[in-house]
Motif scaffolding. Sequence first.
Motif, PDB file in Angstrom:
ATOM      1  N   GLY A  67       0.796  -1.225   0.000  1.00 11.56           N
ATOM      2  CA  GLY A  67       0.000   0.000   0.000  1.00 11.56           C
ATOM      3  C   GLY A  67       0.828   1.274   0.000  1.00 11.56           C
ATOM      4  O   GLY A  67       0.487   2.261   0.638  1.00 11.56           O
ATOM      5  N   LEU A  68       1.915   1.239  -0.756  1.00 15.64           N
ATOM      6  CA  LEU A  68       2.824   2.393  -0.777  1.00 15.64           C
ATOM      7  C   LEU A  68       2.272   3.540  -1.632  1.00 15.64           C
ATOM      8  O   LEU A  68       1.835   3.325  -2.766  1.00 15.64           O
ATOM      9  CB  LEU A  68       4.165   1.927  -1.346  1.00 15.64           C
ATOM     10  N   ASP A  69       2.282   4.741  -1.082  1.00 15.58           N
ATOM     11  CA  ASP A  69       1.873   5.944  -1.818  1.00 15.58           C
ATOM     12  C   ASP A  69       3.050   6.906  -1.879  1.00 15.58           C
ATOM     13  O   ASP A  69       3.695   7.148  -0.855  1.00 15.58           O
ATOM     14  CB  ASP A  69       0.718   6.662  -1.104  1.00 15.58           C
ATOM     15  N   LEU A  70       3.282   7.447  -3.055  1.00 14.05           N
ATOM     16  CA  LEU A  70       4.434   8.326  -3.237  1.00 14.05           C
ATOM     17  C   LEU A  70       4.225   9.192  -4.474  1.00 14.05           C
ATOM     18  O   LEU A  70       3.722   8.701  -5.477  1.00 14.05           O
ATOM     19  CB  LEU A  70       5.671   7.435  -3.443  1.00 14.05           C
ATOM     20  N   THR A  71       4.587  10.470  -4.377  1.00 13.70           N
ATOM     21  CA  THR A  71       4.546  11.291  -5.596  1.00 13.70           C
ATOM     22  C   THR A  71       5.846  12.086  -5.706  1.00 13.70           C
ATOM     23  O   THR A  71       6.535  12.320  -4.711  1.00 13.70           O
ATOM     24  CB  THR A  71       3.381  12.320  -5.596  1.00 13.70           C
ATOM     25  N   LEU A  72       6.153  12.468  -6.919  1.00 11.24           N
ATOM     26  CA  LEU A  72       7.307  13.324  -7.171  1.00 11.24           C
ATOM     27  C   LEU A  72       6.853  14.424  -8.118  1.00 11.24           C
ATOM     28  O   LEU A  72       6.255  14.147  -9.157  1.00 11.24           O
ATOM     29  CB  LEU A  72       8.432  12.516  -7.828  1.00 11.24           C
ATOM     30  N   ALA A  73       7.109  15.668  -7.716  1.00 10.03           N
ATOM     31  CA  ALA A  73       6.721  16.793  -8.571  1.00 10.03           C
ATOM     32  C   ALA A  73       7.837  17.069  -9.574  1.00 10.03           C
ATOM     33  O   ALA A  73       8.969  16.622  -9.398  1.00 10.03           O
ATOM     34  CB  ALA A  73       6.479  18.029  -7.712  1.00 10.03           C
ATOM     35  N   ASP A  74       7.505  17.823 -10.607  1.00 10.99           N
ATOM     36  CA  ASP A  74       8.506  18.181 -11.599  1.00 10.99           C
ATOM     37  C   ASP A  74       9.640  18.953 -10.917  1.00 10.99           C
ATOM     38  O   ASP A  74       9.386  19.752 -10.016  1.00 10.99           O
ATOM     39  CB  ASP A  74       7.851  19.049 -12.684  1.00 10.99           C
ATOM     40  N   ALA A  75      10.855  18.701 -11.317  1.00 11.47           N
ATOM     41  CA  ALA A  75      12.054  19.387 -10.826  1.00 11.47           C
ATOM     42  C   ALA A  75      12.406  19.046  -9.381  1.00 11.47           C
ATOM     43  O   ALA A  75      13.366  19.581  -8.823  1.00 11.47           O
ATOM     44  CB  ALA A  75      11.925  20.902 -10.966  1.00 11.47           C
ATOM     45  N   GLU A  76      11.651  18.149  -8.780  1.00 14.25           N
ATOM     46  CA  GLU A  76      11.885  17.836  -7.371  1.00 14.25           C
ATOM     47  C   GLU A  76      12.924  16.718  -7.212  1.00 14.25           C
ATOM     48  O   GLU A  76      13.035  15.829  -8.037  1.00 14.25           O
ATOM     49  CB  GLU A  76      10.555  17.377  -6.761  1.00 14.25           C
ATOM     50  N   SER A  77      13.657  16.786  -6.084  1.00 12.27           N
ATOM     51  CA  SER A  77      14.563  15.685  -5.759  1.00 12.27           C
ATOM     52  C   SER A  77      14.086  15.017  -4.478  1.00 12.27           C
ATOM     53  O   SER A  77      13.753  15.683  -3.502  1.00 12.27           O
ATOM     54  CB  SER A  77      16.000  16.186  -5.596  1.00 12.27           C
ATOM     55  N   LEU A  78      14.016  13.703  -4.511  1.00 13.33           N
ATOM     56  CA  LEU A  78      13.491  12.937  -3.387  1.00 13.33           C
ATOM     57  C   LEU A  78      14.513  11.897  -2.956  1.00 13.33           C
ATOM     58  O   LEU A  78      15.010  11.129  -3.782  1.00 13.33           O
ATOM     59  CB  LEU A  78      12.197  12.238  -3.810  1.00 13.33           C
ATOM     60  N   ALA A  79      14.816  11.880  -1.672  1.00 12.53           N
ATOM     61  CA  ALA A  79      15.708  10.839  -1.146  1.00 12.53           C
ATOM     62  C   ALA A  79      14.850   9.669  -0.688  1.00 12.53           C
ATOM     63  O   ALA A  79      13.912   9.842   0.078  1.00 12.53           O
ATOM     64  CB  ALA A  79      16.508  11.380   0.027  1.00 12.53           C
ATOM     65  N   LEU A  80      15.191   8.495  -1.179  1.00 13.19           N
ATOM     66  CA  LEU A  80      14.509   7.275  -0.789  1.00 13.19           C
ATOM     67  C   LEU A  80      15.390   6.608   0.257  1.00 13.19           C
ATOM     68  O   LEU A  80      16.494   6.180  -0.044  1.00 13.19           O
ATOM     69  CB  LEU A  80      14.371   6.399  -2.035  1.00 13.19           C
ATOM     70  N   MET A  81      14.883   6.587   1.488  1.00 11.21           N
ATOM     71  CA  MET A  81      15.725   6.095   2.576  1.00 11.21           C
ATOM     72  C   MET A  81      15.174   4.796   3.147  1.00 11.21           C
ATOM     73  O   MET A  81      14.102   4.341   2.759  1.00 11.21           O
ATOM     74  CB  MET A  81      15.823   7.163   3.661  1.00 11.21           C
ATOM     75  N   GLY A  82      15.895   4.242   4.104  1.00  8.63           N
ATOM     76  CA  GLY A  82      15.471   2.987   4.709  1.00  8.63           C
ATOM     77  C   GLY A  82      16.643   2.044   4.790  1.00  8.63           C
ATOM     78  O   GLY A  82      17.555   2.115   3.960  1.00  8.63           O
ATOM     79  N   PRO A  83      16.622   1.149   5.774  1.00  5.88           N
ATOM     80  CA  PRO A  83      17.747   0.244   5.955  1.00  5.88           C
ATOM     81  C   PRO A  83      17.897  -0.727   4.786  1.00  5.88           C
ATOM     82  O   PRO A  83      17.001  -0.846   3.952  1.00  5.88           O
ATOM     83  CB  PRO A  83      17.375  -0.522   7.236  1.00  5.88           C
ATOM     84  N   SER A  84      19.022  -1.391   4.756  1.00  8.89           N
ATOM     85  CA  SER A  84      19.287  -2.387   3.734  1.00  8.89           C
ATOM     86  C   SER A  84      18.167  -3.434   3.763  1.00  8.89           C
ATOM     87  O   SER A  84      17.758  -3.891   4.819  1.00  8.89           O
ATOM     88  CB  SER A  84      20.635  -3.030   4.047  1.00  8.89           C
TER      89      SER A  84
END
Length: 218
Positions: A27-44
């Motif tokens: 049930g993952l929800d995620l958006t990215l806007a134009d020109a945006e930078s998003l860090a995807l984090m979380g343990p190995s």
Amino acid sequence: MTDPLVSVESLTKQFRSGGETVTVFRGLDLTLADAESLALMGPSGSGKSTLLNLLSGLDTWSEGRIRLFGEALTSADEARWTELRRRHIATVFQEANLMPAMTLAENLRLRAGLAGRQRPDTDAWLEDLGLGGLGNRFPDQVSGGQRQRAALAMAFAMAPRLILADEPTGSLDRRTAARVADTLFRFQRRYRCPLILATHDPELAERCDRSFTLGQRD
Ligand code: ADP
Ligand code: MG
């Protein structure tokens, strides 16, 4: 309202391994806007690479929706995913994905050409990334940091609509990693290119506009 550049809705990814079902995320929800930078984090093991694979159409998912550039895509749209990867989605991995039998300049020309960019100014790109004069070298004749910057040059020379970077500095020593990260963010800002960057380095994540953490169990 315009569509976000990337939109992930109720995405569930499961692997079957040895008769068991492993749920990577649900049930993952995620958006990215134009020109945006998003860090995807979380343990190995939290699913960062898996999510980037789904966003580049390299793996199938169990449930949910992915929209890219305003277009709804399913796992079955293989030809369309291939087209998007060739033309619009740049991927940068931990180990620079260069063709070993081609020089840096040839690698760059090939990648840009596949994306439909005719006659990219390879010298200018290489120069810009601090690789001036190294265009005729083969990947194994330059350092790891230089290879990684050549991989960035390839990504930028294709003028992508989205960059997916998976721990791109993970294999580099601290100083070299910092230099490669500087290059990545300088270009990301200059071209306002949307970026999703998987990393477990909080300093790197800090440099993105926003971060999203996977693997937080409730
Ligand atoms: P991260 O990139 O955050 O370290 P990954 O996306 O590589 O995490 O892995 C997420 C989870 O999915 C892990 O538990 C991993 O073991 C599992 N996984 C990844 N790829 C496969 C696969 N091909 N088959 C089965 N399980 C997998
Ligand atoms: Mg990973």
